[in-house]
Design a protein around this motif. Sequence first.
Motif, mmCIF file in Angstrom:
data_model
loop_
_atom_site.group_PDB
_atom_site.id
_atom_site.type_symbol
_atom_site.label_atom_id
_atom_site.label_comp_id
_atom_site.label_asym_id
_atom_site.label_seq_id
_atom_site.Cartn_x
_atom_site.Cartn_y
_atom_site.Cartn_z
ATOM 1 N N SER A 1 31.388 48.172 47.668
ATOM 2 C CA SER A 1 31.262 48.571 46.253
ATOM 3 C C SER A 1 32.434 47.960 45.486
ATOM 4 N N PRO A 2 32.302 47.799 44.162
ATOM 5 C CA PRO A 2 33.428 47.275 43.389
ATOM 6 C C PRO A 2 34.681 48.147 43.515
ATOM 7 N N ASP A 3 34.509 49.473 43.558
ATOM 8 C CA ASP A 3 35.674 50.349 43.737
ATOM 9 C C ASP A 3 36.364 50.097 45.072
ATOM 10 N N ASN A 4 35.559 49.950 46.117
ATOM 11 C CA ASN A 4 36.153 49.651 47.429
ATOM 12 C C ASN A 4 36.748 48.248 47.464
ATOM 13 N N GLY A 5 36.185 47.327 46.690
ATOM 14 C CA GLY A 5 36.784 45.995 46.569
ATOM 15 C C GLY A 5 38.225 46.105 46.092
ATOM 16 N N LYS A 6 38.429 46.840 45.016
ATOM 17 C CA LYS A 6 39.790 47.029 44.475
ATOM 18 C C LYS A 6 40.678 47.764 45.473
ATOM 19 N N ARG A 7 40.115 48.827 46.054
ATOM 20 C CA ARG A 7 40.899 49.637 47.008
ATOM 21 C C ARG A 7 41.354 48.782 48.199
ATOM 22 N N GLU A 8 40.436 48.012 48.743
ATOM 23 C CA GLU A 8 40.754 47.227 49.934
ATOM 24 C C GLU A 8 41.713 46.081 49.609
ATOM 25 N N ILE A 9 41.553 45.437 48.462
ATOM 26 C CA ILE A 9 42.476 44.358 48.089
ATOM 27 C C ILE A 9 43.885 44.932 47.913
ATOM 28 N N ALA A 10 43.981 46.108 47.317
ATOM 29 C CA ALA A 10 45.294 46.757 47.156
ATOM 30 C C ALA A 10 45.897 47.133 48.516
ATOM 31 N N LEU A 11 45.027 47.432 49.465
ATOM 32 C CA LEU A 11 45.480 47.820 50.805
ATOM 33 C C LEU A 11 45.997 46.608 51.595
ATOM 34 N N TRP A 12 45.320 45.487 51.481
ATOM 35 C CA TRP A 12 45.603 44.335 52.346
ATOM 36 C C TRP A 12 46.562 43.325 51.717
ATOM 37 N N PHE A 13 46.672 43.338 50.392
ATOM 38 C CA PHE A 13 47.559 42.385 49.723
ATOM 39 C C PHE A 13 48.693 43.110 49.031
ATOM 40 N N VAL B 1 37.822 42.320 36.158
ATOM 41 C CA VAL B 1 36.806 41.491 36.795
ATOM 42 C C VAL B 1 36.517 42.024 38.196
ATOM 43 N N GLU B 2 35.248 41.992 38.560
ATOM 44 C CA GLU B 2 34.858 42.484 39.880
ATOM 45 C C GLU B 2 35.488 41.637 40.993
ATOM 46 N N GLN B 3 35.973 42.307 42.006
ATOM 47 C CA GLN B 3 36.581 41.617 43.134
ATOM 48 C C GLN B 3 36.075 42.203 44.441
ATOM 49 N N SER B 4 35.984 41.357 45.439
ATOM 50 C CA SER B 4 35.597 41.833 46.773
ATOM 51 C C SER B 4 36.648 41.424 47.786
ATOM 52 N N TYR B 5 36.916 42.328 48.708
ATOM 53 C CA TYR B 5 37.788 41.995 49.829
ATOM 54 C C TYR B 5 36.919 41.464 50.970
ATOM 55 N N ILE B 6 37.153 40.212 51.310
ATOM 56 C CA ILE B 6 36.399 39.569 52.385
ATOM 57 C C ILE B 6 37.392 39.240 53.500
ATOM 58 N N VAL C 1 30.208 39.813 42.465
ATOM 59 C CA VAL C 1 30.686 39.271 43.754
ATOM 60 C C VAL C 1 30.478 40.231 44.923
ATOM 61 N N VAL C 2 30.583 41.534 44.680
ATOM 62 C CA VAL C 2 30.504 42.490 45.797
ATOM 63 C C VAL C 2 29.119 42.447 46.450
ATOM 64 N N ALA C 3 28.079 42.632 45.651
ATOM 65 C CA ALA C 3 26.714 42.648 46.205
ATOM 66 C C ALA C 3 26.318 41.269 46.720
ATOM 67 N N SER C 4 26.715 40.231 45.996
ATOM 68 C CA SER C 4 26.360 38.879 46.414
ATOM 69 C C SER C 4 27.027 38.525 47.747
ATOM 70 N N ALA C 5 28.291 38.903 47.900
ATOM 71 C CA ALA C 5 28.991 38.621 49.162
ATOM 72 C C ALA C 5 28.323 39.357 50.313
ATOM 73 N N ARG C 6 27.868 40.593 50.068
ATOM 74 C CA ARG C 6 27.161 41.329 51.126
ATOM 75 C C ARG C 6 25.883 40.591 51.546
ATOM 76 N N LYS C 7 25.220 39.977 50.565
ATOM 77 C CA LYS C 7 24.017 39.193 50.898
ATOM 78 C C LYS C 7 24.375 37.932 51.678
ATOM 79 N N LEU C 8 25.426 37.262 51.253
ATOM 80 C CA LEU C 8 25.859 36.056 51.981
ATOM 81 C C LEU C 8 26.261 36.404 53.412
#
Length: 160
Positions: A130-142, A12-17, A91-98
Amino acid sequence: VSPRRIVASSDVEQSYIMIKPDGVQRGLVGEIISRFEKKGFLLKGLKLFQCPKELAQEHYKDLKERPFFPKLIDYITSGPVICMAWEGDGVVASARKLIGATNPLQAEPGTIRGDLAVQTGRNVVHGSDSPDNGKREIALWFKEGELAQWESVQTPWLIE
Ligand code: UDP
Ligand code: MG
C-alpha cells in the motif's frame, strides 16, 4: 520542466522494493532493477545492505504469528539485499503487478516471480502492498539523506 512536475517527494507515491538474498546470490540484481527502470518509475534510493535481524522482524511484523515467520527472518538476513525506493503515480500497485503473485508457481509469466522463481520461500523480491506501507518501509530501510532528489530527463517523455 513544468512546475507541476516539481512536487515534494512526500506528496508522491513511493514503493519500497527489495531484492531478497536469493536474488542477489543468483545474479538477478541487474535484471530486476531493469524491469522497474524500463517501466518508467523514478529511482530515489538504492543500496546493498546486510539486514539485521531486528529490522527484518520490524519489516515483517504483521506476519510475526505465522508459522513461517522464523524461516522468513532467517531468509531475509541470510545475505545482502538490495534496498530500493521507487517513485511515481500508481507505483505501489504497478510494482506488485510487475513482481507477480507471492507463490512464484502461481505468478504469471512476464512477472519477476513468474519468470525467475519457483518457491514462495525464495521469491526473490519484495514490494510494498500500500502507499502507506511504501512510506513506512522506506523510512524503515533508508536513513535521512540516502534518498536522492532529482528529475529524470526522461520524465517529459513518460508523463504528458
Ligand atoms: N512467505 C513464506 N511462506 C508463506 C507466505 C509468505 O515464506 O506461506 C514469505 C514470502 O517470502 C513472502 C513474504 O513471506 O514474500 C511476505 O509474505 P506476504 O504474504 O506479505 O507476500 P508478498 O507481499 O511478499 O507477496
Ligand atoms: Mg507483503
